[in-house]
Design an enzyme around this catalytic site. Sequence first.
Site, PDB file in Angstrom:
ATOM      1  N   MET A  59       9.514   2.059   0.954  1.00 56.70           N
ATOM      2  CA  MET A  59       8.368   2.902   1.269  1.00 56.70           C
ATOM      3  C   MET A  59       8.559   3.561   2.635  1.00 56.70           C
ATOM      4  SD  MET A  59       4.919   1.297  -0.387  1.00 56.70           S
ATOM      5  CE  MET A  59       4.621   0.023   0.832  1.00 56.70           C
ATOM      6  N   HIS A  63      13.650  -0.388   8.691  1.00 61.79           N
ATOM      7  CA  HIS A  63      14.087  -1.292   9.755  1.00 61.79           C
ATOM      8  C   HIS A  63      15.374  -1.971   9.303  1.00 61.79           C
ATOM      9  CE1 HIS A  63      12.445  -4.401   7.166  1.00 61.79           C
ATOM     10  NE2 HIS A  63      11.232  -3.880   7.260  1.00 61.79           N
ATOM     11  N   GLU A  64      15.857  -2.894  10.108  1.00 60.61           N
ATOM     12  CA  GLU A  64      17.142  -3.528   9.842  1.00 60.61           C
ATOM     13  C   GLU A  64      17.147  -4.274   8.512  1.00 60.61           C
ATOM     14  OE1 GLU A  64      21.098  -4.415  10.408  1.00 60.61           O
ATOM     15  OE2 GLU A  64      19.817  -2.985  11.467  1.00 60.61           O
ATOM     16  N   HIS A  66      15.691  -3.270   5.655  1.00 55.96           N
ATOM     17  CA  HIS A  66      16.041  -2.267   4.654  1.00 55.96           C
ATOM     18  C   HIS A  66      17.525  -1.906   4.744  1.00 55.96           C
ATOM     19  CE1 HIS A  66      11.664  -1.194   5.381  1.00 55.96           C
ATOM     20  NE2 HIS A  66      11.678  -1.427   4.085  1.00 55.96           N
ATOM     21  N   GLY A 176      14.589  -7.442  -0.916  1.00 56.34           N
ATOM     22  CA  GLY A 176      14.622  -8.498   0.077  1.00 56.34           C
ATOM     23  C   GLY A 176      13.915  -9.760  -0.391  1.00 56.34           C
ATOM     24  N   GLN A 182       7.225 -10.683  -5.252  1.00 55.99           N
ATOM     25  CA  GLN A 182       7.555  -9.391  -5.850  1.00 55.99           C
ATOM     26  C   GLN A 182       8.845  -9.483  -6.646  1.00 55.99           C
ATOM     27  OE1 GLN A 182       7.394  -5.367  -3.732  1.00 55.99           O
ATOM     28  NE2 GLN A 182       9.554  -5.884  -3.516  1.00 55.99           N
ATOM     29  N   SER A 214       9.419  -6.522   9.052  1.00 60.37           N
ATOM     30  CA  SER A 214       8.476  -5.883   8.136  1.00 60.37           C
ATOM     31  C   SER A 214       8.012  -4.586   8.763  1.00 60.37           C
ATOM     32  CB  SER A 214       7.269  -6.799   7.882  1.00 60.37           C
ATOM     33  OG  SER A 214       6.231  -6.097   7.214  1.00 60.37           O
ATOM     34  N   ARG A 216       5.156  -3.545   8.624  1.00 60.69           N
ATOM     35  CA  ARG A 216       3.816  -3.812   9.153  1.00 60.69           C
ATOM     36  C   ARG A 216       3.835  -4.493  10.519  1.00 60.69           C
ATOM     37  NH1 ARG A 216       2.806  -4.159   3.482  1.00 60.69           N
ATOM     38  NH2 ARG A 216       1.036  -2.828   2.891  1.00 60.69           N
TER      39      ARG A 216
END
Length: 309
Positions: A59, A63-64, A66, A176, A182, A214, A216
């Site tokens: 999305m 960050h690292e 991903h 991840g 998920q 994350s 977030r």
Amino acid sequence: MLEVGCEVACRLLPPRRETISNWKRSRTSVRVVKTIAEMQSISRELRMRGSVIGFVPTMGALHEGHLSLVRRARSECDTVVASIFVNPLQFGPSEDFAKYPRTFEADCRSLKAEGVDVLFAPDVAEMYPNGSVTTVTVSEIGDRLDGASRPGHFTGVATVVAKLFHAVGPTRAYFGQKDAAQLAVLRQMVQDMNFDVELVGCAIVRDRDGLALSSRNKYLSQTEREHALVLHRILLELEQMIAKGERRSTQLVRAGLEALNAETGIRVDYLALVDARTLLPVPSAATGTLIAVAAYVGSTRLIDNFIAT
């Protein structure tokens, strides 16, 4: 349209007459695809040529964590496709869809640096055109852990991932382990719907202080970030308890909740020991058991987990 300035790292799709093989030999940037039809056309050509397609759905706000998925895909696949799509269907009415971080230009630069071949970046109207009413619900398992706390969340996740798989046609898709629930839901969906794709779960990536990466985390103040470190610390303590021989779920959950509830600024959503495949509670932490936690730090909901050995 692409945001101004993104041309440095990305470019729009070249004319249709340019083949994938010619483009890959001459490319200097990530190929940005905006429509499902174009993405499917690229995928068909790649598969006809025998290319192994690795897919990393995101999305954005990369960050690292991903990028570690991208590197894994790059090491195992001939062609790497990433997607950026902030999926409205997986956000509840009181959740953070509007303020979810969007950093498209920076994300393009990161994906280019990691050697991503294609970026699929559709808009909402492309993914959910007017009149679209079909959703994918993974019954029972989709109502456990995060699914219980966020009703409808995994229907949103399963729907968008099914549509992304249909568009991208990947050989392997990389997710991840931080989002363990998920991953379990998507494995069930892939099995039930006979998707011709291998799901690859990848290790959690942490910051130096132990906080699981994350998108977030950007919402956290400095004080909240310090409070958030307790999640990983408690999981480490539970891991140590298991290593010393305490495997009873009741005892482990009790110890974890007592420690979490004693912390300032933490509101626990759940702490659970479950079967990593079904997400059903288990009586003891056998090898392979998922020990997962979700908690609010301020208004930010964070998750973390580990697998018992």
